[in-house]
Design a protein around this motif. Structure first.
Motif, mmCIF file in Angstrom:
data_model
loop_
_atom_site.group_PDB
_atom_site.id
_atom_site.type_symbol
_atom_site.label_atom_id
_atom_site.label_comp_id
_atom_site.label_asym_id
_atom_site.label_seq_id
_atom_site.Cartn_x
_atom_site.Cartn_y
_atom_site.Cartn_z
ATOM 1 N N ARG A 1 41.790 46.511 42.709
ATOM 2 C CA ARG A 1 40.927 46.117 43.827
ATOM 3 C C ARG A 1 41.732 45.205 44.752
ATOM 4 N N SER B 1 46.163 49.770 45.411
ATOM 5 C CA SER B 1 44.800 50.290 45.503
ATOM 6 C C SER B 1 44.706 51.683 44.898
ATOM 7 N N THR C 1 42.505 43.264 48.509
ATOM 8 C CA THR C 1 42.119 42.722 49.809
ATOM 9 C C THR C 1 43.396 42.335 50.548
ATOM 10 N N ILE D 1 41.539 50.244 51.524
ATOM 11 C CA ILE D 1 41.646 48.863 51.059
ATOM 12 C C ILE D 1 40.714 47.981 51.888
ATOM 13 N N ASP D 2 40.412 46.823 51.353
ATOM 14 C CA ASP D 2 39.602 45.844 52.081
ATOM 15 C C ASP D 2 40.536 45.134 53.058
ATOM 16 N N GLU E 1 43.802 43.432 37.727
ATOM 17 C CA GLU E 1 42.496 44.001 38.062
ATOM 18 C C GLU E 1 42.226 43.894 39.549
ATOM 19 N N SER E 2 42.658 42.790 40.155
ATOM 20 C CA SER E 2 42.441 42.578 41.581
ATOM 21 C C SER E 2 43.649 41.867 42.167
#
Length: 464
Positions: free
Chosen positions: A196, A191, A198, A226-227, A172-173
């Protein structure tokens, strides 16, 4: 213990090792390959190929979501993470099998399984079963992913490029540590597949880009998806539920934190040298980085009949360089003490994000750049790029005052092809005028490179 003599012993059966074996045998030497596994080369097994498979899936999802700009309605896009990873592994295994077929062609009596180490400068011991006395040695032991110190308390929850492609489905991340080529590619791919992401790196530029204009363009384009946290140093990692909680500090002093289902360490791959006992071989480590002193052209370590090639020397850890280095090292090992020192290829790196990123030739240096002539072209108004709805990116070409092309940095669509043209131009010592006296078809992305080189020619008097 089995006793074995040979002309050349090659430690490692990856890209560089297999090339070294081929070069040595072609030169008439009796060569032996020592391989501890897993086989299949870093590129096929955990590097270039599985990452490109993941990138291809991500590109398909991205294009489907954005097809509306062309008047094409694709409907809802659903990503089946498990199916994505199954395809990655299936085709990856095909690539690995192809490499292993190449290893199988080496006669069984010229292959030794196990971990090699030097017992003295002229002798290798493989585990506790074989002693080898070679005329020369090629070290081609490859590399392994590193685990940053802050992640060690949760090492069992951290993915590396050696384990990422084995996950059953997409998380999920994901936190990615390292904004080099591998980190960038995988972060963007994940992504686009709905994860999600980072991306954290203590550096201030993505992909090691030295040209400040191209670096800024790359950070803006990739950071839109993307973060992206540049200048971020991860300080702590703790288990939280089934995931990992990270804290980091930015160069500004600001602190951040986040909890992620998975963490990917993409902070580099140091050479596999620790098991070789290089000290027993008489090889010093002048830089205390684990690497012996070696000649980057002959690949010879000091004056000894020992050569080091591919990722093991960390000089240019990319496949085409590993293959060439293996060929040079294997040939020199077979001919020792006569060694050849072919001129190096121009530096050439590619990052397969979208847009793609490339650097060719001499790296941008603010001091040297004062004397360079720089030609620039934007993809924002480039015809073919606009037609494809991919009009993002920047090309910067550098030349000496006489117009001789020395390097380039670029981000944009189809850059992998433009970069090859630029690499040839730099290697051949072309001037901007020589480059422009070549056919450029219309409408193509290559015309963007033509525009940047034309800007150089206009400033060096090289236009007709």
């Amino acid at each position: 213990m089995r006793e074995l003599t040979c002309d050349v012993a090659v430690i490692g059966a990856g890209t560089a090792g297999l090339a070294a074996y081929d070069a040595a045998t072609k030169a008439g030497a009796r060569a032996v390959v020592i391989e501890r596994g897993p086989g299949g080369t870093t590129c096929a097994r955990v590097g270039c190929m599985p990452s490109k498979l993941l990138i291809a899936a991500a590109r398909a999802a991205h294009d489907a979501r954005h097809a509306g700009v062309f008047g094409v309605e694709a409907g809802e896009v659903r990503v089946d993470g498990a199916a994505v990873m199954r395809r990655v592994r299936a085709l990856r295994d095909d690539f690995v099998a192809s490499v292993l077929d190449g290893l199988d062609r080496i006669p069984a009596e010229q292959r030794v399984a196990g971990t090699a180490r030097f017992s003295d400068p002229a002798t290798l011991v493989v585990d506790d079963h074989t002693r080898i006395v070679p005329g020369a040695v090629v070290i081609a032991t490859g590399s392994s992913p590193s685990l940053p110190e802050p992640l060690r308390p949760v090492a069992d929850r951290v993915l590396t490029t050696d384990t990422l492609f084995e996950i059953g489905t997409l998380p999920e991340s994901l936190a990615v540590l390292g904004a080099g080529a591998v980190g960038l590619e995988l972060a963007q791919a994940m992504s686009r597949l709905g994860v999600r992401v980072t991306l954290l790196d203590p550096a201030e530029a993505v992909g090691g880009i030295r040209d400040p204009e191209v670096a800024a363009c790359a950070a803006a384009l990739l950071g839109a998806e993307i973060d992206l946290r540049l200048g971020a140093t991860v300080e702590t990692a703790t288990a939280e539920g089934d995931g990992v909680r990270l804290t980091w500090r930015l160069a500004t002093g600001e602190r951040g934190e986040g909890t992620f289902a998975r963490v990917l360490a993409a902070a580099g791959r140091p050479p596999n040298l620790s098991d070789l006992d290089l000290a027993a071989a008489g090889l010093d480590d002048p830089e205390e980085d684990g690497l012996p002193d070696f000649n980057p052209r002959t690949l010879q370590c000091g004056t000894l009949p020992i050569f080091i090639a591919g990722d093991a020397n960390h000089e240019r850890p990319v496949l085409h360089e590993a293959q060439r280095q293996g060929w040079i090292a294997g040939g020199n090992a077979a001919r020792f003490p006569q060694v050849e020192a072919p001129p190096p290829w121009p530096a050439f790196s590619l990052i397969f994000t979208h847009p793609q990123i490339a650097a060719i030739g001499r790296a941008f240096d603010p001091e040297a750049a004062r004397d360079w002539v720089v030609g620039e072209a934007s993809f924002a108004d480039q015809g073919r790029a606009r037609a494809m709805d991919r009009a993002d990116g920047l090309i910067r070409v550098c030349a000496e005052p006489d117009g001789r092309l020395v390097g380039a940095a670029m981000i944009g669509p189809g850059v992998e092809h433009l970069a090859h043209l630029m690499a040839v131009a730099v290697q051949e010592g072309w001037t901007a005028a020589t480059f422009l006296d070549r056919p450029f078809y219309h409408p193509t992305l290559e015309e963007g490179l033509q525009t940047a080189v034309k800007a150089v020619a206009e400033r060096t008097g090289g236009t007709r």
